[in-house]
Design a protein around this motif. Structure first.
Motif, short mmCIF file in Angstrom:
data_model
loop_
_atom_site.label_atom_id
_atom_site.label_comp_id
_atom_site.label_asym_id
_atom_site.label_seq_id
_atom_site.Cartn_x
_atom_site.Cartn_y
_atom_site.Cartn_z
N ARG A 1 -1.11 1.85 -13.18
CA ARG A 1 -0.59 1.93 -14.39
C ARG A 1 -0.82 2.97 -15.09
N LEU A 2 -2.24 3.61 -14.71
CA LEU A 2 -2.69 5.10 -15.42
C LEU A 2 -1.65 6.31 -14.89
N ALA A 3 -1.33 5.93 -13.43
CA ALA A 3 -0.60 7.10 -13.20
C ALA A 3 0.86 7.16 -13.74
N ARG A 4 1.61 5.77 -13.86
CA ARG A 4 2.78 5.68 -14.32
C ARG A 4 2.75 6.13 -15.84
N ALA A 5 1.53 5.76 -16.70
CA ALA A 5 1.42 6.23 -17.86
C ALA A 5 1.49 7.91 -18.01
N LEU A 6 0.65 8.49 -17.11
CA LEU A 6 0.69 9.93 -16.97
C LEU A 6 2.05 10.63 -16.73
N ALA A 7 2.78 9.96 -15.86
CA ALA A 7 3.73 10.46 -15.63
C ALA A 7 5.14 10.32 -16.44
N GLY A 8 5.22 9.25 -17.04
CA GLY A 8 6.43 8.87 -17.83
C GLY A 8 6.13 8.98 -19.50
N SER A 9 4.87 8.98 -19.81
CA SER A 9 4.88 8.84 -21.53
C SER A 9 5.18 10.27 -21.96
N PRO A 10 5.69 10.36 -23.17
CA PRO A 10 5.82 11.57 -23.84
C PRO A 10 4.70 11.73 -24.53
N PRO B 1 -0.89 2.75 6.25
CA PRO B 1 -0.75 2.61 4.83
C PRO B 1 -2.04 2.36 3.90
N ARG B 2 -2.85 1.22 4.46
CA ARG B 2 -3.87 0.90 3.44
C ARG B 2 -4.99 1.92 3.67
N GLY B 3 -5.30 2.35 4.67
CA GLY B 3 -6.24 3.32 4.73
C GLY B 3 -5.93 4.56 4.01
N ARG B 4 -4.73 4.89 3.95
CA ARG B 4 -4.31 6.22 3.44
C ARG B 4 -4.50 5.96 1.66
N LEU B 5 -4.16 4.78 1.34
CA LEU B 5 -4.13 4.40 -0.22
C LEU B 5 -5.82 4.44 -0.43
N TYR B 6 -6.73 3.89 0.51
CA TYR B 6 -8.15 3.87 0.18
C TYR B 6 -8.43 5.33 0.05
N TYR B 7 -8.06 6.48 0.95
CA TYR B 7 -8.75 7.39 0.53
C TYR B 7 -8.21 7.96 -0.54
N ARG B 8 -7.03 7.93 -0.98
CA ARG B 8 -6.26 8.40 -2.11
C ARG B 8 -6.95 7.80 -3.31
N GLU B 9 -7.26 6.57 -3.36
CA GLU B 9 -8.16 6.09 -4.47
C GLU B 9 -9.31 6.56 -4.57
N LEU B 10 -10.17 6.59 -3.46
CA LEU B 10 -11.64 7.39 -3.35
C LEU B 10 -11.86 8.79 -4.07
N SER C 1 0.87 -1.33 -0.04
CA SER C 1 -0.05 0.09 -0.10
C SER C 1 0.89 1.21 0.03
N ILE C 2 2.12 1.12 0.58
CA ILE C 2 2.73 2.43 0.68
C ILE C 2 3.36 2.43 -0.89
N TRP C 3 3.58 1.71 -1.49
CA TRP C 3 4.08 1.89 -2.92
C TRP C 3 3.11 2.10 -3.74
N ASP C 4 2.01 1.60 -3.47
CA ASP C 4 0.89 2.06 -4.54
C ASP C 4 0.40 3.49 -4.05
N TYR C 5 0.73 4.01 -2.69
CA TYR C 5 0.18 5.27 -2.52
C TYR C 5 1.07 6.23 -3.18
N ARG C 6 2.28 5.81 -3.00
CA ARG C 6 3.42 6.74 -3.81
C ARG C 6 3.22 6.86 -5.25
N GLY D 1 0.72 9.27 -6.83
CA GLY D 1 1.02 10.58 -6.71
C GLY D 1 0.88 11.38 -7.58
N PRO D 2 1.47 10.98 -8.80
CA PRO D 2 1.25 12.06 -10.06
C PRO D 2 0.06 12.17 -10.55
N LEU D 3 -0.84 10.90 -10.72
CA LEU D 3 -2.30 10.82 -10.87
C LEU D 3 -3.03 11.84 -9.96
N TRP D 4 -2.95 11.75 -8.72
CA TRP D 4 -3.34 12.74 -7.78
C TRP D 4 -3.23 14.11 -7.59
#
Length: 393
Positions: A369-378, A279-288, A248-253, A256-259
């Motif tokens: 995967r969406l966040a990674r595409a948003l942060a790294g794709s030209p 961390p699981r609770g923090r991830l839940y609120y960020r996803e929400l 959850s810590i890694w997913d939360y981070r 970050g770019p998508l949020w």
């Protein structure tokens, strides 16, 4: 010696508190309750066996060596708790489990009563805080008491090793690892504690002095064996939850770019999350919050932006799955810039909303995967720049 056993007792207590962090739920689950009881009794064994504790108990009760039957009774209760924990862990029909638990509790209750009775009948006027087992090895009733508690604890260890060995052949993964740790801990206990104590007592019967086995080797082996055994019981219960929190810590981070892209999108107000969360609770609120923002952007999503970005991503060599998320990220970026401009939404509306709905789901992995595409794709970077130019014009 007291420092060693107090340290082990503290580790047992902390472990029990970690498992018993939700008392109401824990008490309703026989496995969790028996795990906590077993670990607590294991820590209590070491606390009671410390010379400092034994001396204090003898002084308070004004009975020399009163700490001995107290410690032996706790060891017997700990042995029973290990067997009961193994029964609950193994599971099976409720009636059979209940019957086995009652039998174990009855047998070891009789052992405890016998230990106390034998001590009451014995004559042990000289206080011995470290070598009572060997000092009174030839004393009537004390001799029987010492043999009885050793037999009770040894029988528990042998039975548990046998059951764990058979069970480990039927399971895999972390459960097998836990069973092997239990077997290793009990093997250390049998060889280092039971055999050392028994050898020292038998040596006294034969007129020899091997007290160092009882006073030196046995306590250290018992501490190591108990720690391994506790790890075997606890690891299959705590490790999955710990790994989940770590993921959850890694997913939360990763989100970050998508949020950061969506945090200014107007959404319906939500209650503030708790200040202190795992961390699981923090991830839940960020996803929400992310999902709320994506829903708010439905009417502003332009399917043409997505199709163009998909073609560009495929032209740059991205596989279809990756291009799918790159295209969705480009559409989200464009919609987010539109949300920051006054006026009615642009684009085809319903078609774009349908495309966003099929592109994004509530699964954490897909949002990452969406966040990674948003942060790294030209391609997404170009879409962002184009949306910014449109906003300035």
């Amino acid at each position: 010696m007291s420092l060693i056993v107090y340290t082990v007792a503290s580790l047992f207590t902390v472990t029990a508190l970690l498992i018993f962090r939700r008392p109401r739920l824990a008490l309703r689950d026989p496995l969790t309750a028996s795990t906590c009881v077993s670990i607590f009794l294991g820590g209590l064994c070491f606390f009671c066996s410390a010379p400092v504790t034994l001396g204090a108990v003898n002084e308070v009760t004004h009975v020399p060596n009163f700490g001995a039957p107290m410690t032996y009774s706790v060891i017997s209760a700990y042995s029973a708790s290990l067997l009961i924990l193994l029964i609950n862990w193994r599971g099976g029909p409720a009636e059979r489990v209940r019957s086995q638990v009652v039998r174990v509790a009855t047998v070891y209750s009789l052992v405890i009563v016998a230990v106390i009775t034998l001590f009451a009948l014995a004559h042990a006027p000289v206080e011995r805080l470290r070598d009572l087992d060997t000092y009174y090895a030839n004393t009537p009733y004390m001799r029987e008491m010492i043999v009885l508690y050793l037999l009770g604890h040894g029988a528990c260890a042998v039975i548990t090793i046998y059951v764990c060995l058979r069970w480990s052949r039927e399971v895999t993964g972390i459960l097998r690892l836990g069973l092997r740790l239990i077997m290793a801990g009990l093997a250390v206990d049998v060889l280092g504690f039971e055999c050392a104590k028994s050898t020292a007592v038998v040596a006294r019967w034969a007129g020899h002095d091997l007290d160092r086995l009882s006073t030196g080797l046995a306590p250290r082996a018992a501490a190591l064996g108990a720690l391994l055994c506790a790890a075997g019981f606890v690891l299959p219960r705590l490790l999955p939850a710990t790994l989940s929190q770590w993921r959850s810590i890694w997913d939360y981070r990763a989100l970050g770019p998508l949020w950061a892209e969506l945090r200014n999108v107007p959404t319906a107000p939500k209650p503030a999350p708790p200040r202190w969360q795992l961390p699981r609770g923090r991830l839940y609120y960020r996803e929400l919050r992310i999902l709320d923002a994506l829903l708010a952007l439905q009417s502003r999503c332009d399917g043409r932006v997505r199709e163009t970005a998909y073609r560009q991503a495929r032209g740059q060599g991205s596989p279809p799955g990756e291009a799918h998320f790159i295209a969705a990220a480009a559409m989200v970026v464009d919609a987010a810039h539109q949300a920051g401009r006054p006026g009615p939404p642009e684009g085809p509306g319903p078609e774009g909303g349908s495309r966003l709905h099929t592109a994004l789901f509530s699964d954490t992995g897909e949002l990452v995967r969406l966040a990674r595409a948003l942060a790294g794709s030209p391609v997404v970077r170009a879409a962002r720049e184009g949306a910014a130019r449109t906003a300035r014009s």
